[in-house]
Design a protein around this motif. Sequence first.
Motif, PDB file in Angstrom:
ATOM      1  N   ASN A  63       0.837  -1.211   0.000  1.00 53.14           N
ATOM      2  CA  ASN A  63       0.000   0.000   0.000  1.00 53.14           C
ATOM      3  C   ASN A  63       0.865   1.252   0.000  1.00 53.14           C
ATOM      4  O   ASN A  63       0.537   2.260  -0.627  1.00 53.14           O
ATOM      5  CB  ASN A  63      -0.886   0.056   1.246  1.00 53.14           C
ATOM      6  CG  ASN A  63      -1.939  -1.031   1.271  1.00 53.14           C
ATOM      7  OD1 ASN A  63      -2.306  -1.571   0.230  1.00 53.14           O
ATOM      8  ND2 ASN A  63      -2.423  -1.357   2.450  1.00 53.14           N
ATOM      9  N   TYR A  64       1.963   1.178   0.754  1.00 49.27           N
ATOM     10  CA  TYR A  64       2.822   2.356   0.896  1.00 49.27           C
ATOM     11  C   TYR A  64       3.694   2.515  -0.341  1.00 49.27           C
ATOM     12  O   TYR A  64       3.923   3.624  -0.825  1.00 49.27           O
ATOM     13  CB  TYR A  64       3.647   2.241   2.193  1.00 49.27           C
ATOM     14  CG  TYR A  64       2.718   2.151   3.375  1.00 49.27           C
ATOM     15  CD1 TYR A  64       2.276   3.304   4.008  1.00 49.27           C
ATOM     16  CD2 TYR A  64       2.198   0.934   3.797  1.00 49.27           C
ATOM     17  CE1 TYR A  64       1.367   3.243   5.049  1.00 49.27           C
ATOM     18  CE2 TYR A  64       1.280   0.858   4.833  1.00 49.27           C
ATOM     19  CZ  TYR A  64       0.877   2.011   5.451  1.00 49.27           C
ATOM     20  OH  TYR A  64      -0.044   1.953   6.471  1.00 49.27           O
ATOM     21  N   ALA A  65       4.166   1.389  -0.882  1.00 45.29           N
ATOM     22  CA  ALA A  65       4.996   1.436  -2.093  1.00 45.29           C
ATOM     23  C   ALA A  65       4.231   2.128  -3.219  1.00 45.29           C
ATOM     24  O   ALA A  65       4.786   2.938  -3.958  1.00 45.29           O
ATOM     25  CB  ALA A  65       5.395   0.019  -2.501  1.00 45.29           C
ATOM     26  N   GLU A  94     -10.737   9.712   0.949  1.00 51.71           N
ATOM     27  CA  GLU A  94     -10.621   8.590   1.880  1.00 51.71           C
ATOM     28  C   GLU A  94      -9.486   8.689   2.892  1.00 51.71           C
ATOM     29  O   GLU A  94      -9.676   8.440   4.067  1.00 51.71           O
ATOM     30  CB  GLU A  94     -10.495   7.307   1.061  1.00 51.71           C
ATOM     31  CG  GLU A  94     -11.618   7.245   0.010  1.00 51.71           C
ATOM     32  CD  GLU A  94     -12.073   5.879  -0.337  1.00 51.71           C
ATOM     33  OE1 GLU A  94     -11.209   5.064  -0.690  1.00 51.71           O
ATOM     34  OE2 GLU A  94     -13.290   5.618  -0.258  1.00 51.71           O
ATOM     35  N   GLU A  95      -8.283   9.014   2.432  1.00 47.26           N
ATOM     36  CA  GLU A  95      -7.154   9.147   3.359  1.00 47.26           C
ATOM     37  C   GLU A  95      -6.250  10.243   2.836  1.00 47.26           C
ATOM     38  O   GLU A  95      -6.360  10.661   1.674  1.00 47.26           O
ATOM     39  CB  GLU A  95      -6.346   7.840   3.420  1.00 47.26           C
ATOM     40  CG  GLU A  95      -7.115   6.672   3.967  1.00 47.26           C
ATOM     41  CD  GLU A  95      -6.277   5.818   4.908  1.00 47.26           C
ATOM     42  OE1 GLU A  95      -5.558   6.375   5.761  1.00 47.26           O
ATOM     43  OE2 GLU A  95      -6.338   4.591   4.768  1.00 47.26           O
ATOM     44  N   ALA A  96      -5.320  10.700   3.675  1.00 47.79           N
ATOM     45  CA  ALA A  96      -4.343  11.705   3.220  1.00 47.79           C
ATOM     46  C   ALA A  96      -2.956  11.207   3.577  1.00 47.79           C
ATOM     47  O   ALA A  96      -2.659  11.014   4.752  1.00 47.79           O
ATOM     48  CB  ALA A  96      -4.601  13.043   3.884  1.00 47.79           C
ATOM     49  N   GLY A 164      -3.095  10.613  12.563  1.00 48.62           N
ATOM     50  CA  GLY A 164      -2.386   9.338  12.677  1.00 48.62           C
ATOM     51  C   GLY A 164      -1.442   9.390  13.861  1.00 48.62           C
ATOM     52  O   GLY A 164      -1.099  10.479  14.334  1.00 48.62           O
ATOM     53  N   THR A 165      -1.024   8.229  14.335  1.00 45.88           N
ATOM     54  CA  THR A 165      -0.215   8.175  15.555  1.00 45.88           C
ATOM     55  C   THR A 165       1.057   9.019  15.445  1.00 45.88           C
ATOM     56  O   THR A 165       1.391   9.763  16.367  1.00 45.88           O
ATOM     57  CB  THR A 165       0.180   6.715  15.857  1.00 45.88           C
ATOM     58  OG1 THR A 165      -0.997   5.953  15.960  1.00 45.88           O
ATOM     59  CG2 THR A 165       0.954   6.614  17.150  1.00 45.88           C
ATOM     60  N   ALA A 166       1.759   8.898  14.328  1.00 48.22           N
ATOM     61  CA  ALA A 166       3.083   9.533  14.230  1.00 48.22           C
ATOM     62  C   ALA A 166       2.994  11.045  14.352  1.00 48.22           C
ATOM     63  O   ALA A 166       3.788  11.672  15.047  1.00 48.22           O
ATOM     64  CB  ALA A 166       3.746   9.147  12.916  1.00 48.22           C
TER      65      ALA A 166
HETATM   66  C1  LIG Z   1      -2.580   4.380   5.586  1.00 40.58           C
HETATM   67  C2  LIG Z   1      -2.738   4.858   6.975  1.00 40.58           C
HETATM   68  N1  LIG Z   1      -3.891   5.444   7.329  1.00 40.58           N
HETATM   69  C3  LIG Z   1      -4.087   5.889   8.590  1.00 40.58           C
HETATM   70  C4  LIG Z   1      -3.112   5.757   9.556  1.00 40.58           C
HETATM   71  C5  LIG Z   1      -3.359   6.258  10.953  1.00 40.58           C
HETATM   72  O1  LIG Z   1      -3.540   5.181  11.821  1.00 40.58           O
HETATM   73  P1  LIG Z   1      -3.250   5.314  13.380  1.00 40.58           P
HETATM   74  O2  LIG Z   1      -4.078   6.440  13.889  1.00 40.58           O
HETATM   75  O3  LIG Z   1      -3.671   3.992  13.953  1.00 40.58           O
HETATM   76  O4  LIG Z   1      -1.785   5.569  13.523  1.00 40.58           O
HETATM   77  C6  LIG Z   1      -1.892   5.155   9.233  1.00 40.58           C
HETATM   78  C7  LIG Z   1      -0.833   5.009  10.247  1.00 40.58           C
HETATM   79  O5  LIG Z   1       0.230   4.493  10.013  1.00 40.58           O
HETATM   80  C8  LIG Z   1      -1.695   4.690   7.921  1.00 40.58           C
HETATM   81  O6  LIG Z   1      -0.550   4.123   7.558  1.00 40.58           O
END
Ligand SMILES: Cc1ncc(COP(=O)(O)O)c(C=O)c1O
Length: 218
Positions: A63-65, A94-96, A164-166
């Motif tokens: 997914n990340y690649a 959907e996501e960022a 997201g966590t980071a």
């Molecule tokens: C694709 C993607 N979406 C969302 C998130 C956020 O998830 P979380 O809040 O559990 O860190 C991450 C975290 O690595 C992610 O890789």
Amino acid sequence: MYIRPFVIATEAGVSASPATEYKFIIILAPAQKYYAGDVKVTVAQTFSRAADGGVGFAKAAGNYAAQFYPTDLAKKEGYQQIIWTDANEHEYLEEAGTMNIFFRVNDSLITAPTSDRILDGITRKSIIKLAETMGIDVQVRPVTITEINAAAQKGELKEVFGAGTAAVVVPFVGLGYKDNHYDFAKQENSYASQFKKALNDIQYNRAEDPFGWRYEVK
Ligand SMILES: Cc1ncc(COP(=O)(O)O)c(C=O)c1O
């Protein structure tokens, strides 16, 4: 400190098949800021990070690649990250980057429901809970670029941020969609800053934790 569990196949051999041996590893490493500086996002029109029936919900390396090349192209256009859309129509937001995404339209907070294309992030869940507790109108429903573009043109799009966590919460300073570009002025008391503070305060033991999220490590 970044805590990252991961699994790699360790069986010797070259074949397109599941391995019979794996190693589960947890690394603890100091990490630099994930999203340093101002972040502008552009809405994906061609590329996708996940599709129906796929593994977009998982932290699977592929997914990340798939994100690297489109993100590089976006960077050349002055955007640091991409808002990922559904693979069929490039209509649903959907996501960022590697975060879940939230939109504030007037005073309502909108985020997409999780699906097999969207990671069920813990920060997303925490923000939904915090927002509900704060009395904010939270809408977990499909959200389209048509709707967000219209809200931006009417001046009703107040904030867009990733979670997201980071990075915890990353407020985006600009959003690009086709020939449109919208800038967001830095705001005192934005939703993004309130959620970040509330989450950090619980994480750092500075505030009560009415949700039971904190565990004492003995
Ligand atoms: C694709 C993607 N979406 C969302 C998130 C956020 O998830 P979380 O809040 O559990 O860190 C991450 C975290 O690595 C992610 O890789």
